[in-house]
Design an enzyme around this catalytic site. Structure first.
Site, PDB file in Angstrom:
ATOM      1  CB  CYS A 112      23.146  18.429  -1.014  1.00  0.00           C
ATOM      2  SG  CYS A 112      22.067  17.194  -1.778  1.00  0.00           S
ATOM      3  N   PRO A 113      23.277  20.234  -3.534  1.00  0.00           N
ATOM      4  CG  PRO A 113      25.340  20.772  -4.487  1.00  0.00           C
ATOM      5  CD  PRO A 113      24.721  20.145  -3.273  1.00  0.00           C
TER       6      PRO A 113
END
Length: 556
Positions: A112-113
């Site tokens: 994920c970011p």
């Protein structure tokens, strides 16, 4: 004999260039002509381990060889190719699992970011579902600290399916030749069963390019959001390090550490490292990886250069966003437009695209983009630092509400990216509001389980204990188990509490230079006690509202 040289998608540009040069010399010695297109060739020589899925090769003789062996003995390889070329058979693009029975071997990758919450929560969901089905499963997490629980070559070879849940670009070369399905971490976490059903229907053989995936993945993952999040993911460590170094330097101003002797110049040095280097690099790295997400490796250098130009001009995060997208799409466009002979193809990604891209994008940034954007950022910074109390409260409430609407989704990330980006412009109040609001939903759910215990199941009460710890660490996703069970009521109560916390934080003009850390960075907040009070009031608001509006039937 006419020969066409090509390579698998996973073979690097530099290696491909060297192989082509070596085999051009070997072909000349063997009186073999090198041609520029497959249509002209009698034989196609492929460097690598995976045949390309290229319709132009249909009807041609092909010979595939590992690039390492080919580099060591080009003359022998060429002789073998001429003698043992076989008819081209296109690799299958889709995989059918019909009739596959027994224990399946699943390998998965999550990213994920921020590389913190969704990465590990989706990994747990995948692992739990696979084990429930009786499958063998191993999940590799690509978090901020790098790859965790790394999948081995042997495990890849034995895998029936590669399940990729990633919101950013991650290297997947080691999975080439295996059935692969791509989705987001959010879907893998919330709809695990449905995503695995789709995976077995829609998985495609991964050849090292972008062929694996689904129509949904193409719509969702290849858009603006994915590009922005790739930039944010790589920018965050710089922002965290720079912000904390600046905050630590302030300790000297209050004589927390004796400011004498060897420490005399230390505050200025720390500020120079944090603000003078890390914060300038953050815009360049952000733009570079946005461009990388769009145009792959050729876009990275151009994006870094454009981002640094934006940073030096004072164009801030807005300039970085424009620089990243401009660099990415200019390089991608040049890659499509520029056609070169086969003998020069390898020069395109390492010389021609970076050179032309940097020149075009750099001049555009200097003369067209930076002046107006820098002025806009200057006015925005002035407005944010001099706004009245009412405007500050309203902005804080908006940021807080956005942080809690989808908890790790696009709206949340938009508010978070806006707040993080302003750190580079020395505006720190939005970051404090965003973090305060982001801590509210999970802590608020814990408060609700305390107030209205009779409305929750035993498992939900246990989840409330875990969400409290996650909330203290600024992991909003700790509230997702409650969102999954009762989405409307949880989101409404979370938005109310988040807006309250954000409004109080902005109204009190509380600042924070660190974009992540939760309770661990409270010492670096300008007003720690007031900040804790804002979080507590927001969480209490969420907890009370949810305890009131939650239906007893929901706990059954």
């Amino acid at each position: 004999m006419k020969l066409f040289l090509t390579q698998s998608a996973n073979v690097g540009d530099v290696k491909a260039y060297l192989l082509h040069e070596v085999f051009r010399a070997a072909a000349q010695k063997a009186n073999v002509s090198i041609v520029g297109t497959p249509a002209e060739a009698d034989l196609v020589l492929v460097f690598g381990s995976v045949l390309p899925n290229n319709p132009d090769l249909v009807g041609k003789k092909v010979f595939i060889i590992g690039e390492a062996i080919a580099m060591i003995s080009p003359e022998v390889t060429l002789a073998n190719a001429l003698a043992n070329g076989a008819d081209y058979v296109a690799p299958k693009s889709a995989v059918s699992f019909t009739g596959v029975s027994g224990v399946k071997n699943i390998v998965a990758v999550t990213a994920c970011p921020t590389g913190v919450a969704h990465t590990f929560m989706s990994a747990e969901a995948i692992e739990a579902y696979a084990k429930k089905q009786g499958w063998n499963v191993k999940v590799e997490t690509r978090g901020q600290v790098g790859a965790g629980n790394e999948i081995t070559v042997e495990e890849v070879a034995a895998a029936d399916l590669v399940f990729v849940a990633a919101d950013i670009d991650v290297p997947l070369d080691k999975f080439k030749g295996k059935p692969m399905y791509r989705t987001s971490t959010g879907l893998a976490l919330k709809k695990t069963e449905q995503e695995f059903d789709k995976a077995f229907k829609e998985a495609k053989i991964f050849d090292g390019g972008n062929n694996a995936g689904t129509k949904e993945e193409s719509r969702e993952k290849k858009g603006v959001y994915k590009h922005l999040m790739t930039g944010v993911s790589h920018m965050l460590p710089l922002v965290v390090a720079g912000g904390l170094l600046i905050a630590i330097s302030f300790m000297f101003s209050f004589n927390v550490i004796e400011n004498t002797g060897v420490f005399q110049d230390l505050p200025n040095m720390l500020i120079n490292i944090g603000s003078g280097v890390a914060f300038k690099l953050m815009i360049a790295v952000f733009a570079g990886y946005v461009a990388f997400s769009i145009a792959d490796r050729p876009g990275l250098a151009v994006g870094l250069i454009a981002g640094m130009l934006a940073s030096e001009a004072g164009a801030g995060i807005l300039g970085g966003i424009i620089a990243g997208f401009l660099a990415g799409y200019v390089v991608k466009g040049l890659n499509v437009i520029i056609r070169l002979p086969a003998s020069l193809t390898s020069l395109k990604p390492i010389l021609i695209l970076p050179l032309l891209g940097s020149m075009i994008v750099g001049l555009t940034m200097i003369y067209l983009i930076n002046p107006p954007v820098a002025e806009i950022m200057k006015e925005l910074s002035n407005w944010l630092t001099s706004m009245g109390e009412v405007n500050a409260i309203v902005l804080g409430a908006i940021i807080g509400a956005m942080m809690c609407i989808d908890m790790g989704g696009p709206v949340n990330k938009a508010a978070y990216t806006f707040s993080v980006g302003l750190i580079a412009s020395q505006v720190y109040t939005p970051m404090a509001a965003a973090m305060a609001a982001g801590m509210v939903p999970p802590i608020g759910m814990t408060v609700a389980t305390w107030i209205a215990r009779n409305k929750f199941t035993v498992s939900q009460c246990d989840a409330g204990k875990a969400s409290f710890v996650l909330g203290l660490c600024f992991i909003s996703e700790g509230a997702l188990p409650f969102v999954a069970a009762d989405p409307i009521r949880v989101i409404i109560s979370s938005v109310i509490g988040g807006a309250v916390a954000g409004a109080i934080s902005m109204g009190l003009n509380i600042t924070l230079q660190a974009p992540h850390g939760g309770l661990f960075v409270i010492p670096f907040v300008s007003e720690p006690l007031k900040y804790l009070g804002a979080i507590a009031i927001g969480a209490l608001s969420t907890g009370v509202v949810y305890a009131i509006i939650k239906s007893k039937n929901n706990a059954e």
